[in-house]
Design a protein around this motif. Structure first.
Motif, PDB file in Angstrom:
ATOM      1  N   GLU A 109       0.824  -1.210   0.000  1.00 18.28           N
ATOM      2  CA  GLU A 109       0.000   0.000   0.000  1.00 18.28           C
ATOM      3  C   GLU A 109       0.861   1.265   0.000  1.00 18.28           C
ATOM      4  O   GLU A 109       0.483   2.278  -0.602  1.00 18.28           O
ATOM      5  CB  GLU A 109      -0.940  -0.003   1.202  1.00 18.28           C
ATOM      6  N   PHE A 110       2.003   1.215   0.661  1.00 20.57           N
ATOM      7  CA  PHE A 110       2.930   2.352   0.625  1.00 20.57           C
ATOM      8  C   PHE A 110       3.383   2.609  -0.810  1.00 20.57           C
ATOM      9  O   PHE A 110       3.379   3.749  -1.290  1.00 20.57           O
ATOM     10  CB  PHE A 110       4.135   2.076   1.526  1.00 20.57           C
ATOM     11  N   ARG A 111       3.747   1.535  -1.522  1.00 20.76           N
ATOM     12  CA  ARG A 111       4.153   1.683  -2.925  1.00 20.76           C
ATOM     13  C   ARG A 111       3.014   2.255  -3.761  1.00 20.76           C
ATOM     14  O   ARG A 111       3.204   3.167  -4.576  1.00 20.76           O
ATOM     15  CB  ARG A 111       4.545   0.329  -3.519  1.00 20.76           C
ATOM     16  N   LEU A 112       1.823   1.685  -3.576  1.00 24.39           N
ATOM     17  CA  LEU A 112       0.674   2.150  -4.350  1.00 24.39           C
ATOM     18  C   LEU A 112       0.410   3.628  -4.104  1.00 24.39           C
ATOM     19  O   LEU A 112       0.181   4.401  -5.042  1.00 24.39           O
ATOM     20  CB  LEU A 112      -0.573   1.333  -3.988  1.00 24.39           C
ATOM     21  N   THR A 113       0.434   4.019  -2.843  1.00 22.93           N
ATOM     22  CA  THR A 113       0.168   5.415  -2.506  1.00 22.93           C
ATOM     23  C   THR A 113       1.188   6.339  -3.155  1.00 22.93           C
ATOM     24  O   THR A 113       0.829   7.353  -3.770  1.00 22.93           O
ATOM     25  CB  THR A 113       0.174   5.606  -0.979  1.00 22.93           C
ATOM     26  N   MET A 114       2.466   5.996  -3.036  1.00 23.80           N
ATOM     27  CA  MET A 114       3.493   6.855  -3.616  1.00 23.80           C
ATOM     28  C   MET A 114       3.398   6.890  -5.140  1.00 23.80           C
ATOM     29  O   MET A 114       3.527   7.954  -5.755  1.00 23.80           O
ATOM     30  CB  MET A 114       4.886   6.385  -3.181  1.00 23.80           C
ATOM     31  N   ASN A 115       3.144   5.753  -5.758  1.00 24.12           N
ATOM     32  CA  ASN A 115       3.048   5.727  -7.218  1.00 24.12           C
ATOM     33  C   ASN A 115       1.819   6.480  -7.722  1.00 24.12           C
ATOM     34  O   ASN A 115       1.857   7.116  -8.781  1.00 24.12           O
ATOM     35  CB  ASN A 115       3.025   4.281  -7.720  1.00 24.12           C
ATOM     36  N   ILE A 116       0.734   6.410  -6.971  1.00 24.48           N
ATOM     37  CA  ILE A 116      -0.468   7.156  -7.350  1.00 24.48           C
ATOM     38  C   ILE A 116      -0.228   8.654  -7.194  1.00 24.48           C
ATOM     39  O   ILE A 116      -0.565   9.451  -8.078  1.00 24.48           O
ATOM     40  CB  ILE A 116      -1.674   6.698  -6.512  1.00 24.48           C
ATOM     41  N   LEU A 124       2.539  -1.555 -13.107  1.00 20.93           N
ATOM     42  CA  LEU A 124       3.644  -0.657 -12.756  1.00 20.93           C
ATOM     43  C   LEU A 124       3.526  -0.142 -11.326  1.00 20.93           C
ATOM     44  O   LEU A 124       4.530  -0.003 -10.624  1.00 20.93           O
ATOM     45  CB  LEU A 124       3.688   0.535 -13.722  1.00 20.93           C
ATOM     46  N   VAL A 125       2.304   0.148 -10.882  1.00 13.79           N
ATOM     47  CA  VAL A 125       2.151   0.727  -9.543  1.00 13.79           C
ATOM     48  C   VAL A 125       2.321  -0.318  -8.447  1.00 13.79           C
ATOM     49  O   VAL A 125       2.467   0.028  -7.270  1.00 13.79           O
ATOM     50  CB  VAL A 125       0.790   1.439  -9.376  1.00 13.79           C
ATOM     51  N   PHE A 126       2.301  -1.596  -8.819  1.00 15.07           N
ATOM     52  CA  PHE A 126       2.468  -2.675  -7.838  1.00 15.07           C
ATOM     53  C   PHE A 126       3.918  -3.155  -7.734  1.00 15.07           C
ATOM     54  O   PHE A 126       4.235  -3.939  -6.844  1.00 15.07           O
ATOM     55  CB  PHE A 126       1.579  -3.868  -8.207  1.00 15.07           C
ATOM     56  N   GLN A 127       4.777  -2.703  -8.627  1.00 12.04           N
ATOM     57  CA  GLN A 127       6.148  -3.199  -8.634  1.00 12.04           C
ATOM     58  C   GLN A 127       6.884  -2.805  -7.355  1.00 12.04           C
ATOM     59  O   GLN A 127       6.814  -1.656  -6.914  1.00 12.04           O
ATOM     60  CB  GLN A 127       6.906  -2.643  -9.847  1.00 12.04           C
ATOM     61  N   PRO A 128       7.603  -3.754  -6.738  1.00 16.81           N
ATOM     62  CA  PRO A 128       8.379  -3.428  -5.527  1.00 16.81           C
ATOM     63  C   PRO A 128       9.431  -2.367  -5.810  1.00 16.81           C
ATOM     64  O   PRO A 128       9.971  -2.285  -6.916  1.00 16.81           O
ATOM     65  CB  PRO A 128       9.032  -4.765  -5.159  1.00 16.81           C
ATOM     66  N   GLU A 156      13.237  -0.737  -4.870  1.00 12.68           N
ATOM     67  CA  GLU A 156      14.498  -1.322  -4.424  1.00 12.68           C
ATOM     68  C   GLU A 156      14.450  -1.425  -2.906  1.00 12.68           C
ATOM     69  O   GLU A 156      13.842  -0.594  -2.230  1.00 12.68           O
ATOM     70  CB  GLU A 156      15.674  -0.451  -4.866  1.00 12.68           C
ATOM     71  N   GLU A 157      15.094  -2.435  -2.348  1.00 14.47           N
ATOM     72  CA  GLU A 157      14.935  -2.778  -0.934  1.00 14.47           C
ATOM     73  C   GLU A 157      15.125  -1.587  -0.002  1.00 14.47           C
ATOM     74  O   GLU A 157      14.353  -1.392   0.947  1.00 14.47           O
ATOM     75  CB  GLU A 157      15.914  -3.899  -0.559  1.00 14.47           C
ATOM     76  N   ASP A 158      16.127  -0.768  -0.249  1.00 12.13           N
ATOM     77  CA  ASP A 158      16.392   0.367   0.640  1.00 12.13           C
ATOM     78  C   ASP A 158      15.242   1.364   0.673  1.00 12.13           C
ATOM     79  O   ASP A 158      15.092   2.113   1.647  1.00 12.13           O
ATOM     80  CB  ASP A 158      17.673   1.095   0.213  1.00 12.13           C
ATOM     81  N   TRP A 159      14.433   1.372  -0.385  1.00 10.59           N
ATOM     82  CA  TRP A 159      13.380   2.379  -0.510  1.00 10.59           C
ATOM     83  C   TRP A 159      12.006   1.860  -0.113  1.00 10.59           C
ATOM     84  O   TRP A 159      11.016   2.575  -0.218  1.00 10.59           O
ATOM     85  CB  TRP A 159      13.352   2.919  -1.942  1.00 10.59           C
ATOM     86  N   GLU A 160      11.953   0.632   0.360  1.00  7.44           N
ATOM     87  CA  GLU A 160      10.688   0.083   0.836  1.00  7.44           C
ATOM     88  C   GLU A 160      10.364   0.627   2.233  1.00  7.44           C
ATOM     89  O   GLU A 160      11.250   1.078   2.966  1.00  7.44           O
ATOM     90  CB  GLU A 160      10.763  -1.452   0.911  1.00  7.44           C
ATOM     91  N   LEU A 161       9.098   0.559   2.602  1.00  6.80           N
ATOM     92  CA  LEU A 161       8.687   0.868   3.969  1.00  6.80           C
ATOM     93  C   LEU A 161       9.379  -0.107   4.915  1.00  6.80           C
ATOM     94  O   LEU A 161       9.397  -1.316   4.665  1.00  6.80           O
ATOM     95  CB  LEU A 161       7.171   0.723   4.095  1.00  6.80           C
ATOM     96  N   LYS A 162       9.963   0.405   5.984  1.00  7.67           N
ATOM     97  CA  LYS A 162      10.685  -0.448   6.923  1.00  7.67           C
ATOM     98  C   LYS A 162       9.756  -0.911   8.043  1.00  7.67           C
ATOM     99  O   LYS A 162       9.345  -0.118   8.890  1.00  7.67           O
ATOM    100  CB  LYS A 162      11.884   0.298   7.520  1.00  7.67           C
ATOM    101  N   ILE A 163       9.417  -2.180   8.016  1.00  2.40           N
ATOM    102  CA  ILE A 163       8.585  -2.781   9.057  1.00  2.40           C
ATOM    103  C   ILE A 163       9.506  -3.521  10.022  1.00  2.40           C
ATOM    104  O   ILE A 163      10.275  -4.396   9.606  1.00  2.40           O
ATOM    105  CB  ILE A 163       7.569  -3.774   8.461  1.00  2.40           C
ATOM    106  N   PRO A 164       9.472  -3.201  11.314  1.00  2.00           N
ATOM    107  CA  PRO A 164      10.351  -3.877  12.275  1.00  2.00           C
ATOM    108  C   PRO A 164      10.127  -5.387  12.279  1.00  2.00           C
ATOM    109  O   PRO A 164       8.983  -5.849  12.239  1.00  2.00           O
ATOM    110  CB  PRO A 164       9.947  -3.263  13.618  1.00  2.00           C
TER     111      PRO A 164
END
Length: 385
Positions: free
Chosen positions: A303-310, A351-355, A357-365
């Motif tokens: 959802e973080f990716r989707l939100t940013m891509n939208i 395209l909006v669902f594509q992961p 790069e790892e460093d730029w993903e939301l960091k979940i503990p």
């Protein structure tokens, strides 16, 4: 009991420390307690502080005025549309906060009086106890404005009975307090006139012991019986239609069923779907379907990716057009791009669902001993990084 009130400069969120109880009040009644950047930061600050405080046992959250929370501050998103990633920080912080609300280690009670929509409902549904009234109104209307079911709702909706989640996510249909309890989106129904006294009794309890908290709430709660005309009584037909594999097939199924006696409710459903952003409907549908096989952290990262891509208008600017049409200009005449479901290209949708790069993903503990790490300021998105 000693009472300490902690306020921000703007007082958009009030935090009170009363014995072993901590009370959060969303405090923008004139704006229906919308969730702004300041609100997100303060909520995270309070919740982290109180989870680490052995003296804090019970967390209560409520909204001032006639709303619990109407959701995200749409004007904030719209005003930032011409600046690259102007809302990235608040988006990151909100999804990070959502994870901690879902996994919070102290007893939480949401006292939900009035509107609870979109991101606002993400402060209600995941709580151990969510108390609603006859004045509570819930909806996830994001697809109607060109957005998607966010703030953990792909996870929440995908776990509702049958295909109720697809129905709520795609149509933005409203549920009242009794329907929320019946659907499993709230735990207790309390008449609105009793809500202030319930709050007082929970504070007087001065404990977060789960069974004790539940007993107090049950003293005020009443059994619910949904109205005969409730859409929840149409579940068999709803499941039949919303179990289809595409949004187009869902609409075709609804159109076929709408001709049958007793299915008048489908007319408004169809009208709503056909008014909504085609790309947002497709994104929302795919997100909820994927969530059926995803755990919470995977849903939030997606959802973080989707939100940013939208917000970055990677494939469409519908979110800004929707906010303009329904919130800014209020002409209620959005011009969606693409204009129909058939014109939504599968390759672009993916395209909006594509992961990232790892460093730029939301960091979940991952580890419990570091569950409050991964904040925005520690991410590569922060200006100092």
């Amino acid at each position: 009991m000693a009472k300490e009130v902690i306020t921000s400069d703007e007082q958009v969120v009030l935090g009170e420390e009363i014995g072993h109880v901590r009370l959060i009040t969303l405090n923008q009644p004139r704006r229906l307690n919308v969730i702004s950047s300041k609100v997100v930061s303060l909520l995270a600050e309070y919740l982290e502080k109180w989870e680490k405080d052995d003296d804090a046992e019970l967390i209560l959250i409520k909204g001032a005025g006639r709303a619990f929370s109407a959701g995200g501050d749409l004007k904030m998103f719209y005003d930032g549309r011409t600046s690259k990633d102007s809302c990235l920080e608040v988006v990151y912080r909100m999804y990070w906060l959502c994870y901690h609300i879902h996994t919070y280690q102290k007893t939480q009670v949401a006292l939900v009086h009035g509107i609870s929509m979109g991101g606002g409902a993400s402060l209600m549904v995941p709580m151990k106890f969510s108390v609603v009234t006859e004045k509570t109104v819930f909806a996830t209307p994001e697809a109607s404005i060109g957005f998607h079911t966010d703030c953990g709702f792909s996870y929440i909706l995908s776990r509702l009975p049958g295909h109720l989640g697809e129905y709520l996510g795609l149509t933005g249909a409203r549920l009242n307090g009794k329907e929320l309890v019946a659907a499993g989106l709230a735990t207790h129904f309390v008449p609105s006139e009793k809500l202030p006294e319930l709050e007082k009794q929970l504070i007087s309890l001065n404990s977060g012991e789960e069974n004790a908290v539940k007993s107090v709430i049950e003293e005020f709660s009443v059994d619910i019986q949904i109205d005969e005309g409730s859409v929840l009584n149409k579940r068999a037909t709803m499941d039949e239609c919303f179990s289809k594999e595409t949004v187009e097939d869902i609409i075709s199924s609804l159109e076929a069923e709408a001709t049958q006696e007793g299915n008048d409710w489908m007319t408004a459903t169809l009208q709503g779907l056909k008014r909504s952003s085609p790309i947002a409907l497709k994104i929302t549908f795919q997100s909820i379907r994927e969530a059926r096989k995803q755990i919470l952290s995977e849903c939030l990262k997606k959802e973080f990716r989707l939100t940013m891509n939208i917000l970055r208008t990677v494939i469409s600017g519908d979110v800004y057009e929707g906010i303009r049409a329904f919130t800014i200009d209020k002409d209620n005449s959005p011009k969606w791009d693409p204009s129909t479901l058939e014109k939504v290209e599968a390759e672009k949708l993916n395209l909006v669902f594509q992961p990232f790069e790892e460093d730029w993903e939301l960091k979940i503990p991952i580890r419990e001993d570091s569950r409050w790490e991964g904040k925005y300021e520690d991410s590569p998105y922060a200006p100092s990084k």
